[in-house]
Enzyme design. Structure first.
Site, mmCIF file in Angstrom:
data_model
loop_
_atom_site.group_PDB
_atom_site.id
_atom_site.type_symbol
_atom_site.label_atom_id
_atom_site.label_comp_id
_atom_site.label_asym_id
_atom_site.label_seq_id
_atom_site.Cartn_x
_atom_site.Cartn_y
_atom_site.Cartn_z
ATOM 1 N N SER A 17 39.248 24.834 45.872
ATOM 2 C CA SER A 17 40.170 23.932 45.702
ATOM 3 C C SER A 17 40.019 22.810 47.037
ATOM 4 C CB SER A 17 41.668 24.478 45.814
ATOM 5 O OG SER A 17 41.863 25.312 47.120
ATOM 6 N N TYR A 48 45.760 25.125 44.654
ATOM 7 C CA TYR A 48 45.748 25.604 43.326
ATOM 8 C C TYR A 48 46.761 26.799 43.160
ATOM 9 C CZ TYR A 48 40.877 23.812 41.911
ATOM 10 O OH TYR A 48 40.221 23.035 41.610
ATOM 11 N N GLY A 49 47.181 27.546 44.352
ATOM 12 C CA GLY A 49 47.933 28.721 44.180
ATOM 13 C C GLY A 49 49.349 28.776 43.830
ATOM 14 N N CYS A 79 36.714 30.842 44.705
ATOM 15 C CA CYS A 79 38.250 30.671 44.660
ATOM 16 C C CYS A 79 38.883 31.731 43.915
ATOM 17 C CB CYS A 79 38.661 29.436 44.193
ATOM 18 S SG CYS A 79 40.382 29.082 44.174
ATOM 19 N N THR A 81 41.919 32.230 43.192
ATOM 20 C CA THR A 81 43.029 31.777 42.368
ATOM 21 C C THR A 81 42.406 31.084 40.826
ATOM 22 O OG1 THR A 81 44.052 31.351 44.227
ATOM 23 C CG2 THR A 81 44.985 30.487 42.312
ATOM 24 N N CYS A 189 42.092 35.596 49.437
ATOM 25 C CA CYS A 189 42.129 33.817 49.146
ATOM 26 C C CYS A 189 40.857 33.642 50.047
ATOM 27 C CB CYS A 189 43.115 33.220 49.388
ATOM 28 S SG CYS A 189 43.072 31.284 49.677
ATOM 29 N N THR A 190 39.846 32.560 49.662
ATOM 30 C CA THR A 190 38.589 32.329 50.665
ATOM 31 C C THR A 190 39.263 31.502 51.838
ATOM 32 O OG1 THR A 190 38.370 30.445 49.026
ATOM 33 C CG2 THR A 190 36.930 32.513 48.728
HETATM 34 N N1 DGL Z 1 40.856 29.276 48.185
HETATM 35 C C1 DGL Z 1 41.601 29.732 47.014
HETATM 36 C C2 DGL Z 1 41.563 31.119 46.807
HETATM 37 O O1 DGL Z 1 40.660 32.106 47.010
HETATM 38 C C3 DGL Z 1 43.037 29.091 46.858
HETATM 39 C C4 DGL Z 1 43.340 28.042 47.540
HETATM 40 C C5 DGL Z 1 44.696 27.149 46.602
HETATM 41 O O2 DGL Z 1 45.767 27.696 46.737
HETATM 42 O O3 DGL Z 1 44.236 26.150 46.542
HETATM 43 O O4 DGL Z 1 42.289 31.675 46.003
#
Ligand code: DGL
Length: 279
Positions: A17, A48-49, A79, A81, A189-190
């Site tokens: 994201s 995204y989350g 990601c 999510t 979450c990355t």
């Molecule tokens: N970096 C995303 C992950 O690993 C999530 C980020 C978001 O919420 O946009 O879940």
């Protein structure tokens, strides 16, 4: 799973994201420097989350489709999510191999019994079926506590991983937990991997931090093992952001992540060619 086209010059596509997946890209570049990478940050649609699964699945399918159509030979969903919401559907729809990510609960519980494990991830990741089955399969006799972090990704995207606002948010999120009782913290979450040192500082040195990057890297390397390498490192950064400065910011974060992993500025200057493409 479909095989990767051998010896191809086509890039490896990676998306998130926003900035979080750059931690995965940095790990990949360290492990496999001479390759072509196309990184897509869906900044305009971040975070995204906190979206509904249905909305996110639709968006992630569009992004994956765009990347596949652009000619990538392997897709890494950097990601957790996006993986929770859409990996199965993407795999059904695409002929190239797709590597997803999930909170590293399995490595966190291996050889562990009766420990307390805190899993930090986005609200969507933690409420999805995929995580429920992960828990069922791996929790064992450990106590697994969940730490959804709404708002954290937004701050990292807006203020950058080094901002003091990130520290304040982390403090509030962690406040309800007794850090002395926690043995391991899973960074599910990355984006949270970009602020690893802040988590460590807050939780204390006795808490072991575990993320899914290593497992993802292993899977990618396994898929690429029979390939020859293209001669030069080429990294293309793309974003759905409408702000022109986004790509420069992404490049800055990526370079920082590479330096953190021991890659020198000289190496970056001599061997990595950045291309930027904006939509
Ligand atoms: N970096 C995303 C992950 O690993 C999530 C980020 C978001 O919420 O946009 O879940």
């Amino acid at each position: 799973m479909a095989g990767v086209t051998k010896g191809s010059e086509r890039p490896i596509g990676i998306f998130d994201s926003g900035l979080g997946g750059l931690s995965v890209l940095a790990d990949l570049i360290v492990e496999r420097p001479h390759d072509h990478y196309l990184y897509y940050a869906d900044t305009h649609y971040a975070p995204y989350g906190i979206k509904s699964r249905e909305d996110l699945e639709k968006r992630v399918l569009e992004v994956a489709d765009q990347l596949v159509t652009s000619g990538i030979r392997l897709l890494v969903i950097a990601c957790n999510t996006a993986t929770s919401a859409a990996v199965e559907t993407i795999r059904k729809k695409t002929a190239i191999p797709v590597v997803g990510m999930e909170p590293a609960l399995k490595p966190a519980v291996v050889g562990s019994a009766g420990n307390t494990i805190l899993v930090a991830a986005t609200p969507l990741t933690l409420r999805e079926k995929k995580f429920a089955s992960l828990m069922e399969q791996w929790r064992g006799s450990n106590r697994v506590l969940l730490l959804p972090c709404p708002g954290l990704v937004e701050i990292i995207e807006k203020e950058g991983p080094d901002a003091s606002e990130v520290d304040e948010k982390l403090k509030t999120l962690v406040a309800p937990y007794e850090c002395e009782e926690i043995h391991r913290l899973v960074l599910g979450c990355t984006h949270y991997v970009l602020i690893r040192h802040k988590w460590q500082q807050l939780m204390g040195d006795n808490v072991q931090l575990i993320d899914g990057n290593k497992g993802t890297l292993r899977q990618v390397m396994r898929l690429l093992q029979e390939e020859g390498n293209p001669a030069e490192t080429r990294v293309t950064l793309k974003s759905s952001s409408l702000k022109p400065e986004t790509i420069e910011h992404m490049q800055h974060i990526l370079v920082k992540q590479l330096i953190l992993r021991g890659i020198t500025e000289d190496f970056i200057q001599q061997h990595i060619t950045f291309f930027t493409e904006e939509e």
